[in-house]
Scaffold this motif. Sequence first.
Motif, mmCIF file in Angstrom:
data_model
loop_
_atom_site.group_PDB
_atom_site.id
_atom_site.type_symbol
_atom_site.label_atom_id
_atom_site.label_comp_id
_atom_site.label_asym_id
_atom_site.label_seq_id
_atom_site.Cartn_x
_atom_site.Cartn_y
_atom_site.Cartn_z
ATOM 1 N N THR A 74 0.849 -1.193 0.000
ATOM 2 C CA THR A 74 0.000 0.000 0.000
ATOM 3 C C THR A 74 0.883 1.241 0.000
ATOM 4 N N TYR A 75 0.501 2.228 -0.832
ATOM 5 C CA TYR A 75 1.275 3.462 -0.972
ATOM 6 C C TYR A 75 0.372 4.666 -0.770
ATOM 7 N N TRP A 76 0.841 5.618 0.010
ATOM 8 C CA TRP A 76 0.192 6.921 0.199
ATOM 9 C C TRP A 76 0.877 7.850 -0.783
ATOM 10 N N ARG A 118 -8.700 -4.070 2.242
ATOM 11 C CA ARG A 118 -8.119 -3.494 3.465
ATOM 12 C C ARG A 118 -8.101 -1.972 3.393
ATOM 13 N N VAL A 119 -7.812 -1.434 2.217
ATOM 14 C CA VAL A 119 -7.815 0.021 2.044
ATOM 15 C C VAL A 119 -9.237 0.558 2.192
ATOM 16 N N ALA A 122 -10.155 0.513 5.843
ATOM 17 C CA ALA A 122 -9.504 1.607 6.574
ATOM 18 C C ALA A 122 -10.229 2.924 6.318
ATOM 19 N N CYS A 123 -10.678 3.142 5.082
ATOM 20 C CA CYS A 123 -11.438 4.362 4.764
ATOM 21 C C CYS A 123 -12.763 4.368 5.518
ATOM 22 N N GLN A 124 -13.417 3.229 5.575
ATOM 23 C CA GLN A 124 -14.691 3.127 6.283
ATOM 24 C C GLN A 124 -14.496 3.379 7.772
#
Length: 141
Positions: A74-76, A118-119, A122-124
Amino acid sequence: MAITYREEGEDDAVLSEINTTPLVDVMLVLLIIFLITIPVINTSVAVRLPREANQLQQSQPQTVVISVDAHGGTYWFDARLTDAQSLQDKLTPMARQTPQPEVHIRGDARSDFEAVARVLYACQQAGITRIGFVTEPPHGH
């Protein structure tokens, strides 16, 4: 407006009439000018433009891009995140902003759905309501 006077012996009253001949002449000249110039305006070089079903969407400064690579990393934006908690820590303050930033998820087509899920989770959990997926148009359209 034309004013005509009568000859002697007739009533000395002044007659007033609207002479429409000059008006009709001007209108006909304008009509001819428009008919001549309209084909010139519409004519251009004949080219066959490409046809795409893409929608132009400009990135706004409050848009966050989260990428998931083929291996589930995962990348921000371009910075790799080590765990799910670091993603959660970045998303939580964003959820409190007004207006809330939009999150764009770029998931690799070869990645497992679990990494993208998973992303989303995490947003939820952070309370992000504006989520979008970045895709490419299919070939041949």
